[in-house]
Enzyme design. Structure first.
Site, PDB file in Angstrom:
ATOM      1  N   GLY A  10      -0.820  12.763  -0.335  1.00  0.00           N
ATOM      2  CA  GLY A  10      -0.920  13.035  -1.910  1.00  0.00           C
ATOM      3  C   GLY A  10      -1.626  14.848  -2.107  1.00  0.00           C
ATOM      4  N   ASP A  69      11.539  10.651  -5.488  1.00  0.00           N
ATOM      5  CA  ASP A  69      10.572  11.004  -3.674  1.00  0.00           C
ATOM      6  C   ASP A  69      11.349  10.789  -3.005  1.00  0.00           C
ATOM      7  OD1 ASP A  69       8.729  12.284  -5.337  1.00  0.00           O
ATOM      8  OD2 ASP A  69       6.796  12.141  -4.728  1.00  0.00           O
TER       9      ASP A  69
END
Ligand code: MEV
Length: 328
Positions: free
Chosen positions: A113, A163
């Protein structure tokens, strides 16, 4: 048993604006997640996480309704296994073996994260290891597509392809909507600073959306980030690293204006600039997590080591390898 790995990434330019159709340039970095998959006959899945930058845990379960019995908080376990679960589903589907069971071990060098694409790396490596273990080899593009589908499922339909494509193919990537392609890049001397925290991507994206709806100048700011990315693409093609640094500084200023930076991210950005970095910006959703600077010398890494709010600083070169098999 198969071990596959996939790299994390930084955004050289364009996070947040990419959500509104502007281009973005993520770059894979030499920090990897490794996933080991070993088929088991009983259809069950056992997940062992070595260091998702959290304390390790082990979970054994057969499906989502079978509550895992573990000695760790529910949210921690959910964060760790939801991507692996989705990756296993993709591997089962790709191999046409819906009931395949696995022992899965995850080892990750990428903090969770923190803007470095940890979930995409775990997902891509998990799909690659799982399918190979079932005797099927996917191309990097096929892994990218399946990893994107897995992220969409886990993130309730809110995921960009950036990503997962970057993690699967490696190198520098240009993303605009559904169009993802690898692009040429010179040697990029990335230095990362990590504040030990993580931002809430959903909240940060919602904050930018609200600003953009309320103020025309916020919408213009998002568009201006797109202009920076287009200039950045030219600088990349020319191999002009000084210009890339200047554009990174500009990009950080606009992200700051959109409210997604934080005191610790700004402190690290300024420490890098004061140390002589060519440029520095936050990477990913912001709110906390990581900055990326360009510095071919040791000065930025050293300065970040003394910066209040910086928990870890390290060099991470551009990784031209995407998902790859490590052991089979
Ligand atoms: C988060 O890593 C990047 C954002 O642009 C969100 C997204 O692209 O899905 C903030």
């Amino acid at each position: 048993m198969v071990v596959s790995s996939a790299p994390g990434k930084v955004y050289l330019f364009g996070e947040h604006a990419v959500v509104y159709g502007e281009p973005a340039v993520p770059c894979a970095i030499e920090r990897r997640a490794r996933v080991t998959a070993e088929a088991r006959d009983d259809g069950r899945i056992r997940v062992h996480a070595e260091d998702l930058s959290l304390n390790g845990f082990t979970v054994e379960y057969s499906d989502e309704t079978d509550a895992p019995d573990v000695d760790a908080s529910e949210s921690l376990v959910e964060a760790g296994i939801s991507y692996i679960d989705a990756a296993v589903e993709q591997a089962r589907e790709a191999a046409g073996e819906p009931d395949a069971g696995f022992d899965i071990t995850v080892e990750s060098e990428i903090p969770l994260g923190a803007g470095l694409g940890s979930s995409a790396a775990v997902t891509a490596a998990g799909i690659d290891a799982g399918t190979r273990e079932l005797g099927v080899e996917l191309t990097a593009e096929e892994v990218a597509e399946r990893a994107y589908q897995a992220e969409l499922e886990v993130q309730d339909g809110e995921a960009s392809r950036a990503d997962t494509f970057c993690s699967a193919t490696g190198g520098a990537v240009r993303v605009e909507g559904d169009d993802c392609r690898s692009i040429e890049a010179p040697d990029l001397p990335f230095v990362i600073g990590f504040d030990g925290g993580a931002g809430d991507t959903g909240k940060l994206v919602a904050g930018v959306r609200a600003l953009r709806e309320e103020y025309d100048f916020a919408a213009d700011t998002v568009g201006n980030i797109g202009d920076i990315v287009r200039s950045g693409e030219e600088a990349l093609a020319e191999g002009n690293v000084e210009e890339l640094g200047k554009l990174m500084n500009f990009n950080h200023g606009l992200l700051e204006a959109l409210g997604v930076s934080s005191r610790s991210l700004d402190q690290m950005v300024w420490a890098a600039r004061d140390a002589g970095a060519l440029g520095a910006k936050l990477t990913g959703a912001g709110g906390g997590g990581c900055i990326v600077a360009l510095d071919p010398t040791d000065a930025t890494e050293t300065a970040l080591g003394y910066t209040p709010g910086c928990e870890d600083a390290f060099r991470a070169e551009l990784d031209t390898d995407g998902v790859r098999v490590e052991e089979a």
